[in-house]
Design a protein around this motif. Sequence first.
Motif, PDB file in Angstrom:
ATOM      1  N   GLU A  14       0.819  -1.222   0.000  1.00  0.00           N
ATOM      2  CA  GLU A  14       0.000   0.000   0.000  1.00  0.00           C
ATOM      3  C   GLU A  14       0.850   1.269   0.000  1.00  0.00           C
ATOM      4  O   GLU A  14       0.335   2.353  -0.289  1.00  0.00           O
ATOM      5  N   HIS A  32      -4.462  -2.993  -9.783  1.00  0.00           N
ATOM      6  CA  HIS A  32      -5.318  -3.016  -8.591  1.00  0.00           C
ATOM      7  C   HIS A  32      -5.839  -4.417  -8.285  1.00  0.00           C
ATOM      8  O   HIS A  32      -6.080  -4.737  -7.116  1.00  0.00           O
ATOM      9  N   PRO A  36      -3.187  -6.425  -4.016  1.00  0.00           N
ATOM     10  CA  PRO A  36      -3.444  -6.866  -2.642  1.00  0.00           C
ATOM     11  C   PRO A  36      -2.969  -8.295  -2.337  1.00  0.00           C
ATOM     12  O   PRO A  36      -2.854  -8.668  -1.174  1.00  0.00           O
ATOM     13  N   HIS A  37      -2.688  -9.069  -3.352  1.00  0.00           N
ATOM     14  CA  HIS A  37      -2.295 -10.472  -3.174  1.00  0.00           C
ATOM     15  C   HIS A  37      -0.777 -10.672  -3.233  1.00  0.00           C
ATOM     16  O   HIS A  37      -0.304 -11.796  -3.149  1.00  0.00           O
TER      17      HIS A  37
END
Length: 159
Positions: A14, A32, A36-37
């Motif tokens: 982030e 995007h 997150p993974h």
Amino acid sequence: MTAHALTCQPWPVEDLPLALLLLADPCQDRVHQYLPHCQALALVDDGQVLGAVLLLALEPDRVELINLAVAEEYQQQGLGTCLLKGAIAWVREQGAQWLELGTGAFGHQLAFYQRQGFRVTGILKDHFIDHYPEPIYELGIQHKDMLRLSLQLRSPGDH
């Protein structure tokens, strides 16, 4: 500042600048989706992220290098190689047997990865046509097919 003075270190995904990641993958929606993974490693100088690599665990013994980018003003100074070597070492330390990636079928990226021992293991025909909303060009040629590359980090019996 030289690449030799920097270390590739774990970094919160982030906290990575999106503009940096878009240098390696111009589709913001795709970035995007996978961001997150991923695990991130970064080259940081005085709090500024100069380059980053995103890694995605596929299986316990397989990791994919999803994105590797160096800020434009720091390119051609060895930082990409420093990032790649740092990622290879980090993935090896995690116990994975294979590091995989996908790249365009021509251009400097292919030689960049092959210099570190990556081998072509497959071709995804029309990948860049089918998965990107806008055409991607390099050296005046449209990227169409993706080459899949792999680097064996250890033999199956190694621990």
